[in-house]
Scaffold this active site. Structure first.
Site, PDB file in Angstrom:
ATOM      1  N   CYS A 156     -35.075  88.549 -13.945  1.00  0.00           N
ATOM      2  CA  CYS A 156     -34.430  87.771 -12.870  1.00  0.00           C
ATOM      3  C   CYS A 156     -33.888  86.438 -13.356  1.00  0.00           C
ATOM      4  O   CYS A 156     -33.073  85.810 -12.669  1.00  0.00           O
ATOM      5  CB  CYS A 156     -35.397  87.538 -11.721  1.00  0.00           C
TER       6      CYS A 156
HETATM    7  C1  LIG Z   1     -43.885  91.445  -2.239  1.00  0.00           C
HETATM    8  C2  LIG Z   1     -44.233  90.481  -1.140  1.00  0.00           C
HETATM    9  C3  LIG Z   1     -43.068  90.349  -0.173  1.00  0.00           C
HETATM   10  C4  LIG Z   1     -45.429  91.034  -0.358  1.00  0.00           C
HETATM   11  O1  LIG Z   1     -45.820  90.113   0.624  1.00  0.00           O
HETATM   12  P1  LIG Z   1     -47.377  89.702   0.781  1.00  0.00           P
HETATM   13  O2  LIG Z   1     -47.447  88.780   1.912  1.00  0.00           O
HETATM   14  O3  LIG Z   1     -47.843  89.223  -0.547  1.00  0.00           O
HETATM   15  O4  LIG Z   1     -48.010  91.058   1.206  1.00  0.00           O
HETATM   16  P2  LIG Z   1     -49.172  91.898   0.518  1.00  0.00           P
HETATM   17  O5  LIG Z   1     -48.607  92.710  -0.612  1.00  0.00           O
HETATM   18  O6  LIG Z   1     -50.335  91.017   0.241  1.00  0.00           O
HETATM   19  O7  LIG Z   1     -49.523  92.881   1.696  1.00  0.00           O
HETATM   20  C5  LIG Z   1     -50.127  92.430   2.932  1.00  0.00           C
HETATM   21  C6  LIG Z   1     -50.507  93.662   3.729  1.00  0.00           C
HETATM   22  O8  LIG Z   1     -49.320  94.304   4.200  1.00  0.00           O
HETATM   23  C7  LIG Z   1     -49.300  95.664   3.772  1.00  0.00           C
HETATM   24  N1  LIG Z   1     -47.934  96.075   3.468  1.00  0.00           N
HETATM   25  C8  LIG Z   1     -47.313  96.083   2.260  1.00  0.00           C
HETATM   26  N2  LIG Z   1     -46.059  96.546   2.385  1.00  0.00           N
HETATM   27  C9  LIG Z   1     -45.874  96.837   3.671  1.00  0.00           C
HETATM   28  C10 LIG Z   1     -44.793  97.365   4.415  1.00  0.00           C
HETATM   29  N3  LIG Z   1     -43.633  97.665   3.820  1.00  0.00           N
HETATM   30  N4  LIG Z   1     -44.930  97.515   5.749  1.00  0.00           N
HETATM   31  C11 LIG Z   1     -46.084  97.218   6.352  1.00  0.00           C
HETATM   32  N5  LIG Z   1     -47.164  96.716   5.724  1.00  0.00           N
HETATM   33  C12 LIG Z   1     -47.052  96.530   4.387  1.00  0.00           C
HETATM   34  C13 LIG Z   1     -50.172  95.674   2.528  1.00  0.00           C
HETATM   35  O9  LIG Z   1     -50.656  96.976   2.275  1.00  0.00           O
HETATM   36  C14 LIG Z   1     -51.257  94.703   2.913  1.00  0.00           C
HETATM   37  O10 LIG Z   1     -52.168  95.356   3.763  1.00  0.00           O
HETATM   38  P3  LIG Z   1     -53.736  94.982   3.739  1.00  0.00           P
HETATM   39  O11 LIG Z   1     -53.802  93.540   4.134  1.00  0.00           O
HETATM   40  O12 LIG Z   1     -54.317  95.923   4.739  1.00  0.00           O
HETATM   41  O13 LIG Z   1     -54.166  95.209   2.320  1.00  0.00           O
HETATM   42  C15 LIG Z   1     -44.564  89.081  -1.698  1.00  0.00           C
HETATM   43  O14 LIG Z   1     -45.829  89.097  -2.317  1.00  0.00           O
HETATM   44  C16 LIG Z   1     -43.560  88.575  -2.696  1.00  0.00           C
HETATM   45  O15 LIG Z   1     -42.379  88.492  -2.421  1.00  0.00           O
HETATM   46  N6  LIG Z   1     -44.029  88.168  -3.877  1.00  0.00           N
HETATM   47  C17 LIG Z   1     -43.192  87.590  -4.904  1.00  0.00           C
HETATM   48  C18 LIG Z   1     -42.452  88.692  -5.536  1.00  0.00           C
HETATM   49  C19 LIG Z   1     -41.436  88.235  -6.518  1.00  0.00           C
HETATM   50  O16 LIG Z   1     -40.873  87.177  -6.450  1.00  0.00           O
HETATM   51  N7  LIG Z   1     -41.200  89.085  -7.447  1.00  0.00           N
HETATM   52  C20 LIG Z   1     -40.198  88.895  -8.373  1.00  0.00           C
HETATM   53  C21 LIG Z   1     -39.467  90.137  -8.382  1.00  0.00           C
HETATM   54  S1  LIG Z   1     -38.255  90.105  -9.591  1.00  0.00           S
END
Ligand SMILES: CC(C)(COP(=O)(O)OP(=O)(O)OC[C@H]1O[C@@H](n2cnc3c(N)ncnc32)[C@H](O)[C@@H]1OP(=O)(O)O)[C@@H](O)C(=O)NCCC(=O)NCCS
Length: 375
Positions: A156
């Site tokens: 990225c």
């Molecule tokens: C990926 C991202 C959006 C996820 O958001 P988050 O708030 O961290 O969410 P989590 O992964 O902790 O999941 C929270 C809950 O939602 C659930 N969940 C995950 N995806 C889901 C979806 N699509 N729909 C519904 N629920 C979902 C998870 O299973 C988890 O459930 P639990 O609490 O029962 O375990 C976030 O962590 C993020 O953007 N991180 C940075 C990523 C980044 O910048 N990456 C670089 C890529 S190049």
């Protein structure tokens, strides 16, 4: 040493869009089919059922509302769950090359440059369609540019690392003007079957023209005052689909780790302070107070991350004008995200305005580019 400026940007946007509603409907259809296929194991307690995705979660957790993609039907087909892009012959331009040429022409038009004015092409992206010949050399040939070209990959952060590479070459005199392109077909390495990340990415290509400030004639000139790049190894964003795949047992499997995977929460927590600290120390080293900044063009991965980074850098919550987001429309377009934000939201600032283009991601990697709108 020459002063360097960004004098043109361009964006290629695919014609197809997937909304969160369409994406979630297709994922949930796929998950229900999988649960039906494995009903006995689920019933026996030997397999967990696949959980459903939700639009509410996606918008709340990421700020993403839709994404552009190169091919929508395959992604949304619950029997396929990936784009279907027909293979091209060796005598046809590659898909990455094609979208790069489109974005490049727009950037060169804005800069007021022709192929004869450009000395080098850099293709800086998270994935390259093939190992060689370089996509950059194909773009160079398609545009009729003389000189040299090469590909580089810093996930990225590829665009900001590409800007540093180009700026250093122009500053030192090895090129007068450089075209950098960021074709990101993220839909190819996205895992559309994984609820945790199926909503994250979108496809796009950006292009940036950099040249000597003294030669610039564009209506929108940003002098590059300073660049900084930083990397720290992490496995929290990883893809194992490398060229040694066929040398290993089971290489033909469609293994999960051969597509994008991440520990999103860890990435969020570790990358926010890393990026904010880098931007603050970069500004301090250049003698610039955060209060002097008019705009932050940040990497577009997650709205919450950007809000936190913006607040840490500015010492207060930046306004939407000061820190524009495009990820609601584009999703995460990898290296192209901060360039889309810059391209869309840089014309309005008055001469003398200071801003930072910043990208971050896998590696970990982060790049910061301090710019000033020229007179
Ligand atoms: C990926 C991202 C959006 C996820 O958001 P988050 O708030 O961290 O969410 P989590 O992964 O902790 O999941 C929270 C809950 O939602 C659930 N969940 C995950 N995806 C889901 C979806 N699509 N729909 C519904 N629920 C979902 C998870 O299973 C988890 O459930 P639990 O609490 O029962 O375990 C976030 O962590 C993020 O953007 N991180 C940075 C990523 C980044 O910048 N990456 C670089 C890529 S190049």
């Amino acid at each position: 040493m020459h002063k360097v400026a960004i004098t043109g940007t361009g964006i290629f946007m695919p014609s197809e869009i997937i909304t969160n509603a369409e994406l979630v409907a297709s994922f949930n259809d796929y998950a229900a089919r999988q649960n039906g296929l494995h009903a006995d194991e689920i019933e026996a307690g030997t397999r967990e059922p696949m959980a459903m995705s939700s639009e509410e979660f996606i918008v709340k957790a990421s700020g993403i509302e839709r994404r552009y993609v190169m091919e929508k039907a395959g992604i949304l087909d619950p029997e396929t769950m990936h784009p279907r892009l027909p293979e091209r012959g060796d005598d046809e331009i590659s898909i990455m090359g094609e979208i790069a040429v489109d974005a490049a022409k727009k950037a060169m038009d804005e800069a007021g440059l022709t192929a004869a004015d450009i000395d080098a092409v850099i293709c800086a992206a998270s994935n390259h369609e093939r190992a060689y010949p370089a996509i950059a050399i194909e773009v160079q040939e398609a545009l009729g540019i003389k000189g040299f070209a090469f590909d580089m990959n810093v996930a990225c952060s590829s665009a900001t690392f590409g800007i540093q590479a180009a700026a250093d070459m122009i500053r030192s005199g090895s090129a007068r003007a450089i075209l950098m392109v960021n074709p990101e077909i993220t839909s190819g390495h996205q895992e559309w079957r994984d609820r945790d990340c199926h909503f994250i990415f979108g496809d796009v290509c950006t292009a940036v023209v950099l040249q000597r400030l003294e030669d610039a004639t564009s209506a929108n000139i940003y002098e590059i005052l300073s660049t900084r790049c930083l990397t720290e190894f992490s496995n929290n964003i990883r893809n194992n689909n490398g060229f040694l795949r066929r040398t290993r047992e089971g290489h033909m499997e469609d293994r999960r780790d051969m597509q994008f995977r991440q520990e999103g929460r860890k990435v969020f927590k570790q990358v926010v302070p890393m990026v904010a600290d880098m931007m603050l120390s970069h500004l301090a080293d250049e003698g610039i107070e955060p209060s002097q900044l008019s705009r932050l063009w940040l990497h577009q991965a997650n709205k919450g991350m950007n809000d936190l980074i913006g607040a840490k850098v500015m010492g207060r919550a930046p306004t939407r004008e000061e820190q524009p987001n495009v990820l609601q429309e584009f999703a995460n377009t990898s290296s192209a995200g901060s360039i889309i934000a810059f391209s869309r939201f840089s014309q309005d600032l008055p001469a003398g305005s200071l801003g930072v283009i910043c990208s971050f991601g896998a590696g970990y990697s982060a790049g910061s580019v301090i710019v000033r709108k020229a007179d």
